[in-house]
Design an enzyme around this catalytic site. Structure first.
Site, short mmCIF file in Angstrom:
data_model
loop_
_atom_site.label_atom_id
_atom_site.label_comp_id
_atom_site.label_asym_id
_atom_site.label_seq_id
_atom_site.Cartn_x
_atom_site.Cartn_y
_atom_site.Cartn_z
N HIS A 32 0.86 -1.19 0.00
CA HIS A 32 0.00 0.00 0.00
C HIS A 32 0.89 1.24 0.00
O HIS A 32 2.12 1.13 -0.03
CB HIS A 32 -0.95 -0.02 1.21
CG HIS A 32 -0.26 -0.24 2.52
ND1 HIS A 32 0.58 0.68 3.09
CD2 HIS A 32 -0.26 -1.31 3.37
CE1 HIS A 32 1.05 0.22 4.24
NE2 HIS A 32 0.56 -1.01 4.43
N HIS A 35 4.04 1.38 2.20
CA HIS A 35 5.21 0.68 1.65
C HIS A 35 5.86 1.51 0.53
O HIS A 35 7.09 1.60 0.44
CB HIS A 35 4.81 -0.67 1.06
CG HIS A 35 4.25 -1.65 2.04
ND1 HIS A 35 2.94 -2.09 2.01
CD2 HIS A 35 4.82 -2.31 3.09
CE1 HIS A 35 2.74 -2.97 2.98
NE2 HIS A 35 3.85 -3.11 3.65
N GLN A 147 7.84 3.84 10.81
CA GLN A 147 7.67 4.11 12.25
C GLN A 147 6.36 3.53 12.76
O GLN A 147 6.13 3.48 13.96
CB GLN A 147 7.72 5.62 12.50
CG GLN A 147 9.12 6.20 12.33
CD GLN A 147 9.15 7.71 12.30
OE1 GLN A 147 8.12 8.37 12.48
NE2 GLN A 147 10.31 8.27 12.04
N ASP A 149 5.61 0.52 12.85
CA ASP A 149 6.03 -0.61 13.68
C ASP A 149 7.18 -0.11 14.56
O ASP A 149 8.34 -0.44 14.33
CB ASP A 149 6.45 -1.77 12.78
CG ASP A 149 5.28 -2.28 11.95
OD1 ASP A 149 4.51 -3.09 12.46
OD2 ASP A 149 5.12 -1.81 10.80
P1 AMP Z 1 4.87 -5.14 6.53
O1 AMP Z 1 4.61 -5.47 5.09
O2 AMP Z 1 3.64 -4.90 7.33
O3 AMP Z 1 5.84 -6.08 7.19
O4 AMP Z 1 5.61 -3.73 6.51
C1 AMP Z 1 6.80 -3.54 5.80
C2 AMP Z 1 7.35 -2.20 6.14
O5 AMP Z 1 6.41 -1.19 5.82
C3 AMP Z 1 7.65 -2.04 7.65
O6 AMP Z 1 8.87 -1.31 7.80
C4 AMP Z 1 6.47 -1.23 8.13
O7 AMP Z 1 6.75 -0.46 9.28
C5 AMP Z 1 6.21 -0.34 6.93
N1 AMP Z 1 4.84 0.18 6.95
C6 AMP Z 1 3.70 -0.53 7.06
N2 AMP Z 1 2.63 0.30 7.11
C7 AMP Z 1 3.12 1.56 7.03
C8 AMP Z 1 2.52 2.86 7.02
N3 AMP Z 1 1.22 3.03 7.12
N4 AMP Z 1 3.34 3.93 6.92
C9 AMP Z 1 4.69 3.78 6.83
N5 AMP Z 1 5.31 2.58 6.81
C10 AMP Z 1 4.54 1.49 6.91
#
Ligand code: AMP
Length: 290
Positions: A32, A35, A147, A149
């Site tokens: 999204h 990412h 940030q 996470d």
């Molecule tokens: P994930 O696919 O959920 O493992 O996330 C991959 C990376 O995208 C991680 O570094 C997350 O912190 C980051 N991420 C997920 N959602 C957001 C968001 N809404 N804003 C900024 N970074 C995000």
């Protein structure tokens, strides 16, 4: 954009680009705007951006959503291409872990004990394991994390420092919907009233941020403000609501030290989704114009 499906392909690509700087964005896919913002940041900071899409089983608990985690490989490939990613790495479980995997990577010292660590046993060990494996494979100069996470980012920063990975870890502010809901692959699970209720996380953080701006420095009172907002919504279940030190992540009580500031973090079950969010209370409210 190169689509790399094996470790050998990744290593060959990396050898070809041995003299370029590499920005890396690890993800679990179902990409999204959050990412994509990380990828744009990585691209500002390096010659080539590598994205991994891998739903890492070792960071999911036995009763979590590993099997139902949303996936969209074709869409993810197109999105990476649209922001100029140079290579996307799509490993399989067999190639990452095989059947007799024994190595662990753990950041001890309490950073993983509270917040998400309290209810997701072993989660952060799964994260540090996969991230260190991916760092060794991709060999990036810069790695970009969200940030959103917050605890994950803090733990990875510590791991990188203590294990001497030659990598700059960059954190990017949370990308949100217009109503404040943090963008997340798991928002896919939200339907109808659950989607409306999901804004409660942001509203709770915002209310505490405003209380801080108005001069409140008592941890209990700041938590009370957020709790009041959470209590106003029926049908949600709060996993945790905590106020922590921005770096050490220890729980704060009493008067918050102005110079260190604080982060409020929470996890809430809304419908089928477990949503997390956080905010520096001593910082500005985010802009929601995206
Ligand atoms: P994930 O696919 O959920 O493992 O996330 C991959 C990376 O995208 C991680 O570094 C997350 O912190 C980051 N991420 C997920 N959602 C957001 C968001 N809404 N804003 C900024 N970074 C995000």
């Amino acid at each position: 954009m190169e689509i790399l499906r094996t470790i050998e392909e990744l290593r060959a690509w990396r050898r070809l680009h041995w003299s370029d700087t590499i920005g890396f964005v690890p993800t679990m896919g179902f990409l999204h705007e959050g990412h994509l913002t990380l990828m744009r940041k990585a691209s500002e900071l390096s010659d080539h951006v590598v994205v991994s899409v891998y739903v890492n089983p070792t960071q999911f608990g036995p009763n979590e959503d590993l099997d139902s985690y949303p996936r969209d490989m074709e869409g993810d490939i197109a999105k990476c291409e649209s922001v100029g990613v140079s290579a996307i790495f799509l490993p399989s479980n067999a190639m990452m872990y095989g059947d007799d995997f024994a190595t662990t990577v753990e950041v001890d010292g309490g950073m993983g004990d509270n917040l998400c660590g309290a209810s997701r046993e072993g989660h952060f060990n799964g994260v540090t394991l996969i991230v260190s494996k991916l760092f060794n494979l991709v060999q990036p100069d810069v790695a970009v994390f969200g940030q959103k996470d917050y605890q994950q980012l803090a733990i990875i920063r510590r791991m990188v420092k203590e294990l001497n990975f030659p990598i700059d870890v960059v954190g990017v502010p949370t990308v949100r919907e217009r109503d404040g809901l943090a963008k997340s692959s798991r928002n896919r699970y939200l339907e109808g009233e659950h989607r409306t209720n999901a804004t409660v996380l942001y509203r709770a953080l915002k209310a505490s941020n405003e209380a801080w701006a108005a001069g409140e420095r008592d941890a209990g009172a700041l938590l009370g403000v957020a709790q009041g907002v959470l209590d106003s919504v029926d049908g949600i279940a709060v996993d945790y609501l905590s106020l922590v030190d921005p770096e050490k992540l220890n729980l704060l009580e009493g008067t918050v030290e102005e110079a260190r500031g604080c982060v409020m973090a929470l996890a809430v079950h809304v419908g089928k989704a477990r949503l997390i969010d956080n905010m520096r209370l001593d910082g500005p409210l985010p802009e929601l114009s995206v």
